[in-house]
Design a protein around this motif. Sequence first.
Motif, PDB file in Angstrom:
ATOM      1  N   SER A 137       7.305 -15.887  -6.630  1.00  0.00           N
ATOM      2  CA  SER A 137       6.937 -16.575  -5.377  1.00  0.00           C
ATOM      3  C   SER A 137       6.423 -15.575  -4.339  1.00  0.00           C
ATOM      4  N   LYS A 187      25.799 -23.970  -3.070  1.00  0.00           N
ATOM      5  CA  LYS A 187      25.071 -23.070  -2.176  1.00  0.00           C
ATOM      6  C   LYS A 187      25.284 -23.390  -0.700  1.00  0.00           C
ATOM      7  N   GLN A 240      18.098 -14.175  -5.804  1.00  0.00           N
ATOM      8  CA  GLN A 240      17.421 -15.460  -5.541  1.00  0.00           C
ATOM      9  C   GLN A 240      17.616 -15.873  -4.086  1.00  0.00           C
ATOM     10  N   GLU A 241      18.834 -15.746  -3.617  1.00  0.00           N
ATOM     11  CA  GLU A 241      19.194 -16.152  -2.259  1.00  0.00           C
ATOM     12  C   GLU A 241      18.471 -15.304  -1.215  1.00  0.00           C
ATOM     13  N   GLY A 269      14.589 -15.404  -1.799  1.00  0.00           N
ATOM     14  CA  GLY A 269      14.113 -16.755  -1.470  1.00  0.00           C
ATOM     15  C   GLY A 269      13.999 -16.963   0.030  1.00  0.00           C
ATOM     16  N   LYS A 306      14.822 -12.575 -15.413  1.00  0.00           N
ATOM     17  CA  LYS A 306      15.240 -13.580 -14.421  1.00  0.00           C
ATOM     18  C   LYS A 306      14.851 -13.131 -13.009  1.00  0.00           C
ATOM     19  N   ILE A 307      14.963 -11.840 -12.758  1.00  0.00           N
ATOM     20  CA  ILE A 307      14.602 -11.284 -11.454  1.00  0.00           C
ATOM     21  C   ILE A 307      13.088 -11.405 -11.249  1.00  0.00           C
ATOM     22  N   GLU A 354      11.215 -13.704 -12.380  1.00  0.00           N
ATOM     23  CA  GLU A 354      10.962 -15.115 -12.045  1.00  0.00           C
ATOM     24  C   GLU A 354      11.051 -15.312 -10.531  1.00  0.00           C
ATOM     25  N   VAL A 355      12.064 -14.704  -9.922  1.00  0.00           N
ATOM     26  CA  VAL A 355      12.271 -14.821  -8.473  1.00  0.00           C
ATOM     27  C   VAL A 355      11.126 -14.137  -7.724  1.00  0.00           C
ATOM     28  N   ILE A 402      22.016 -12.141  -9.992  1.00  0.00           N
ATOM     29  CA  ILE A 402      20.805 -12.977  -9.985  1.00  0.00           C
ATOM     30  C   ILE A 402      20.810 -13.898  -8.764  1.00  0.00           C
ATOM     31  N   SER A 403      21.960 -14.496  -8.487  1.00  0.00           N
ATOM     32  CA  SER A 403      22.067 -15.415  -7.346  1.00  0.00           C
ATOM     33  C   SER A 403      21.812 -14.717  -6.024  1.00  0.00           C
TER      34      SER A 403
END
Length: 196
Positions: free
Chosen positions: A125, A3, A59-60, A63, A118-119, A121-122, A55-56
């Motif tokens: 937060s 990353k 998340q990126e 996040g 999975k999305i 999960e992100v 997904i990344s």
Amino acid sequence: MKKNKPKYHQIIDAAVIAIAENGYHQAQVSKIARQAGVADGTIYLYFKNKEDILISLFQEKMGTFVEKTSENIQTKSKAADQLRLLVENHFTLLTEDPHLAVVTQLELRQSNKELRLKINEVLKSYLLLIDQILQHGINSGEFRDSLNIRLARQMIFGTIDEMITTWVMNDQKYDLAASAQEAAEMLLNGFSMKKE
């Protein structure tokens, strides 16, 4: 760590554009590689497959957004001001990155169930951040004690989400960020203490 390497972010940013312009299913890894200016094989040094890229990137981007929004709202002492800022930040982020808006509002929703989990999960937060604002408002007496946090969170996220989706579906023809304050006020009217 992958990353921290510039090519990782280069590929993520390229994927946002390639997926927004071609759709997730038509955005082959080769198109993402071409957009990033790297060889197809380079993609696989950083990601397992296209799903991993999607997904990344979520998340990126999500996040970073949650982190910045969390920092920004700490500058406000009132829960109402924190909520206004959260809505404004969300609209501004996607107004400034129209490709990301297309990916988050349209392409992520067409993905399979496993990917959606999975999305989600992100997203936790971000939803937790909304819960914290609401709890702060209850604790400080700004919002009524009887406020159902779960329902209020769904209203906030649902409103923001629907407004952005409508904006994307209308080819982003109007100023989404301009409606942030009005949307926040409408939501706050439902949470606030009754004025005598």
